[in-house]
Design a protein around this motif. Structure first.
Motif, PDB file in Angstrom:
ATOM      1  N   UNK A  88       0.856  -1.185   0.000  1.00 40.97           N
ATOM      2  CA  UNK A  88       0.000   0.000   0.000  1.00 40.97           C
ATOM      3  C   UNK A  88       0.886   1.227   0.000  1.00 40.97           C
ATOM      4  N   UNK A  89       0.313   2.314  -0.491  1.00 44.34           N
ATOM      5  CA  UNK A  89       1.055   3.563  -0.501  1.00 44.34           C
ATOM      6  C   UNK A  89       0.075   4.725  -0.475  1.00 44.34           C
ATOM      7  N   UNK A 119      -2.273   2.010  -9.315  1.00 44.87           N
ATOM      8  CA  UNK A 119      -2.085   3.134  -8.390  1.00 44.87           C
ATOM      9  C   UNK A 119      -0.616   3.519  -8.284  1.00 44.87           C
ATOM     10  N   UNK A 120       0.286   2.561  -8.474  1.00 44.77           N
ATOM     11  CA  UNK A 120       1.716   2.878  -8.414  1.00 44.77           C
ATOM     12  C   UNK A 120       2.134   3.823  -9.534  1.00 44.77           C
ATOM     13  N   UNK A 121       1.376   3.836 -10.635  1.00 41.44           N
ATOM     14  CA  UNK A 121       1.664   4.755 -11.737  1.00 41.44           C
ATOM     15  C   UNK A 121       1.325   6.197 -11.367  1.00 41.44           C
ATOM     16  N   UNK A 166       9.994   3.372  -3.948  1.00 42.83           N
ATOM     17  CA  UNK A 166       9.817   2.404  -2.853  1.00 42.83           C
ATOM     18  C   UNK A 166       8.716   1.386  -3.176  1.00 42.83           C
ATOM     19  N   UNK A 167       7.610   1.855  -3.717  1.00 45.62           N
ATOM     20  CA  UNK A 167       6.502   0.950  -4.038  1.00 45.62           C
ATOM     21  C   UNK A 167       6.908  -0.058  -5.113  1.00 45.62           C
ATOM     22  N   UNK A 201       9.327  -2.615  -3.675  1.00 43.73           N
ATOM     23  CA  UNK A 201       8.607  -3.588  -2.849  1.00 43.73           C
ATOM     24  C   UNK A 201       7.861  -4.590  -3.738  1.00 43.73           C
ATOM     25  N   UNK A 202       7.281  -4.124  -4.838  1.00 43.07           N
ATOM     26  CA  UNK A 202       6.576  -5.033  -5.760  1.00 43.07           C
ATOM     27  C   UNK A 202       7.549  -6.007  -6.408  1.00 43.07           C
ATOM     28  N   UNK A 203       8.710  -5.510  -6.807  1.00 46.31           N
ATOM     29  CA  UNK A 203       9.708  -6.404  -7.427  1.00 46.31           C
ATOM     30  C   UNK A 203      10.180  -7.468  -6.453  1.00 46.31           C
ATOM     31  N   UNK A 204      10.256  -7.127  -5.183  1.00 45.27           N
ATOM     32  CA  UNK A 204      10.774  -8.052  -4.166  1.00 45.27           C
ATOM     33  C   UNK A 204       9.690  -8.918  -3.531  1.00 45.27           C
ATOM     34  N   UNK A 205       8.449  -8.668  -3.859  1.00 49.11           N
ATOM     35  CA  UNK A 205       7.341  -9.393  -3.222  1.00 49.11           C
ATOM     36  C   UNK A 205       7.398 -10.885  -3.549  1.00 49.11           C
TER      37      UNK A 205
END
Length: 174
Positions: free
Chosen positions: A100-101, A145-147, A156-157, A160-164
């Motif tokens: 979330x962000x 939403x990250x866009x 950061x978002x 985090x998505x790449x590392x999820x």
């Protein structure tokens, strides 16, 4: 459920027309499947593209800031009006689970589209429900939403998505 970075999430979806629906059923069946999937994942909204169907359709079951519940669906939605303050609030997405962000959105949103019979619909939302309507309309235009994030918050978002743990593209080295 399609998860980031699945390309379907960044594609513009096509309008729902007569006879459209997933290969195994009708648009009515798709609407019911979207509700079931949204509830199974504890969501408040879900676009058809998030289950791999590239049609302009979403469902919602979302409270507004006054805790009034809004439940429905809309085919071929268009975000026709936003107004009010731009409010930065926490936002998440079933296609980016666990993340979330803080994301800026208009405090009022109006969406027009149609129901399953082709009759016009007009949905007005405020507060959290307005955020939901804008978020789901974005999905249909290939926007996550990250866009909408900028600077450090966006970096950061995406990191985090790449590392999820659910990001199979990252685990496969893509």
């Amino acid at each position: 459920m399609r998860l980031y970075p699945d390309p379907v999430l960044h594609a513009v979806d096509r309008p729902v027309g007569p006879g459209d629906g997933p290969p195994a059923g009708s648009v009515e069946d798709l609407v019911e499947d979207l509700y079931a999937t949204m509830y199974a994942h504890d969501g408040v909204g879900l676009a058809a593209c998030q289950v791999g169907v590239p049609l302009r359709l979403f469902v919602f079951d979302c409270p507004d800031d006054d805790e009034r519940r809004h439940r429905g669906y809309v085919l071929n939605p268009r975000l026709v009006h936003t107004e009010g303050d731009t409010v930065s609030g926490f936002e998440s997405c079933l296609s980016l689970p666990g993340l979330e962000s803080v994301t800026p959105r208009a405090d009022v949103a109006v969406v027009e589209g149609e129901d399953l019979r082709g009759e016009p619909l007009r949905i007005e939302g405020t507060g959290f429900f307005a955020r939901c309507l804008q978020h789901e309309c974005d999905h249909l235009d290939g926007v996550l939403y990250t866009d909408r994030l900028t600077g450090l918050r966006r970096r950061r978002a995406l990191r985090a998505a790449r590392r999820a743990p659910w990001n199979t593209a990252e685990r496969q080295g893509r």
